[in-house]
Design a protein around this motif. Structure first.
Motif, short mmCIF file in Angstrom:
data_model
loop_
_atom_site.label_atom_id
_atom_site.label_comp_id
_atom_site.label_asym_id
_atom_site.label_seq_id
_atom_site.Cartn_x
_atom_site.Cartn_y
_atom_site.Cartn_z
N GLU A 1 0.82 -1.21 0.00
CA GLU A 1 0.00 0.00 0.00
C GLU A 1 0.85 1.26 0.00
N ARG A 2 1.94 1.26 0.77
CA ARG A 2 2.84 2.42 0.78
C ARG A 2 3.49 2.61 -0.59
N ALA A 3 3.89 1.53 -1.23
CA ALA A 3 4.49 1.61 -2.57
C ALA A 3 3.47 2.15 -3.57
N GLN A 4 2.23 1.69 -3.48
CA GLN A 4 1.18 2.18 -4.37
C GLN A 4 0.93 3.67 -4.15
N GLN A 5 0.87 4.10 -2.90
CA GLN A 5 0.67 5.52 -2.59
C GLN A 5 1.82 6.36 -3.14
N GLU A 6 3.03 5.86 -3.04
CA GLU A 6 4.18 6.59 -3.56
C GLU A 6 4.10 6.70 -5.09
N ARG A 7 3.72 5.62 -5.76
CA ARG A 7 3.55 5.67 -7.22
C ARG A 7 2.47 6.69 -7.60
N GLU A 8 1.38 6.69 -6.85
CA GLU A 8 0.30 7.64 -7.13
C GLU A 8 0.76 9.08 -6.92
N ARG A 9 1.58 9.33 -5.90
CA ARG A 9 2.11 10.69 -5.69
C ARG A 9 2.99 11.11 -6.87
N TRP A 10 3.84 10.21 -7.36
CA TRP A 10 4.71 10.52 -8.49
C TRP A 10 3.90 10.79 -9.75
N VAL A 11 2.90 9.95 -10.02
CA VAL A 11 2.07 10.14 -11.20
C VAL A 11 1.31 11.45 -11.10
N SER A 12 0.75 11.73 -9.94
CA SER A 12 0.01 12.96 -9.75
C SER A 12 0.91 14.17 -9.95
#
Length: 187
Positions: A88-99
């Protein structure tokens, strides 16, 4: 006291009994912990009645173990919870980068889910549409992204075309109307 310690120490995981000594239940303690951090919580309890399970599920626990339990059962639940928390932390980090990447582009970008609900607007789209993402998140993008009618253009809304054909659609030769009625030529 446990909540204060967890906040100060920032553990990787909390094993929480549902029935605690004192005025607060483990579920209430979990709610307070989850409100301020995303520490994974695994409940350990002797209570399996539906009302307790439903109430515990509201805190989005990473596990729920019934007493009596073995050392192996607890170890397995902890391993699964920690693995899920890392994912979940890795997914949140990917979402922050994409955003962040999408937000920096010079073109207006509106991202929607398969039903057409707004999931993301970059700063340029917010400016052109005259709205803020936080106020329109989850709204139907067809109501937000409006165009002046032009008889020479396809009557289908570009969003409907994009969803139907599963592709990015660029609106050529259209006039976009903001929430305040301002017209912007877009291509």
């Amino acid at each position: 006291e446990g909540i204060a310690k967890a906040r100060a120490q920032q553990p990787d995981l909390v094993l929480m009994d549902i029935r605690l000594r004192g005025d607060m239940s483990g579920i209430e303690a979990a709610e307070q912990l989850r409100a301020r951090s995303h520490v994974p919580i695994v409940f350990l309890t002797a209570f399996a009645d539906q009302a307790t399970v439903d109430r515990a599920c509201e805190t989005e626990p990473f596990g729920y173990l019934l007493k009596p339990f073995s050392e192996r059962t607890v170890a397995t639940a902890v391993q699964v919870a920690l693995t899920r928390a890392r994912a979940e932390r890795a997914q949140q980090e990917r979402e922050r980068w994409v955003s962040a990447a999408l937000g920096c582009g010079g073109e207006a970008l509106v991202a929607v889910d398969p039903g057409g609900a707004v999931r993301f607007l970059n700063a340029r789209a917010e400016m052109l549409l005259g709205v803020q993402l936080k106020k329109v998140l989850g709204e139907d993008a067809r109501l937000l992204v409006r165009f002046e009618q032009d008889a020479s253009l396809d009557r289908a809304h570009p969003l409907d075309v994009a969803l139907r054909d599963a592709r990015v659609v660029s609106s050529s030769r259209r006039v976009l109307l903001s929430a305040h009625g301002e017209a912007h030529a877009v291509s």
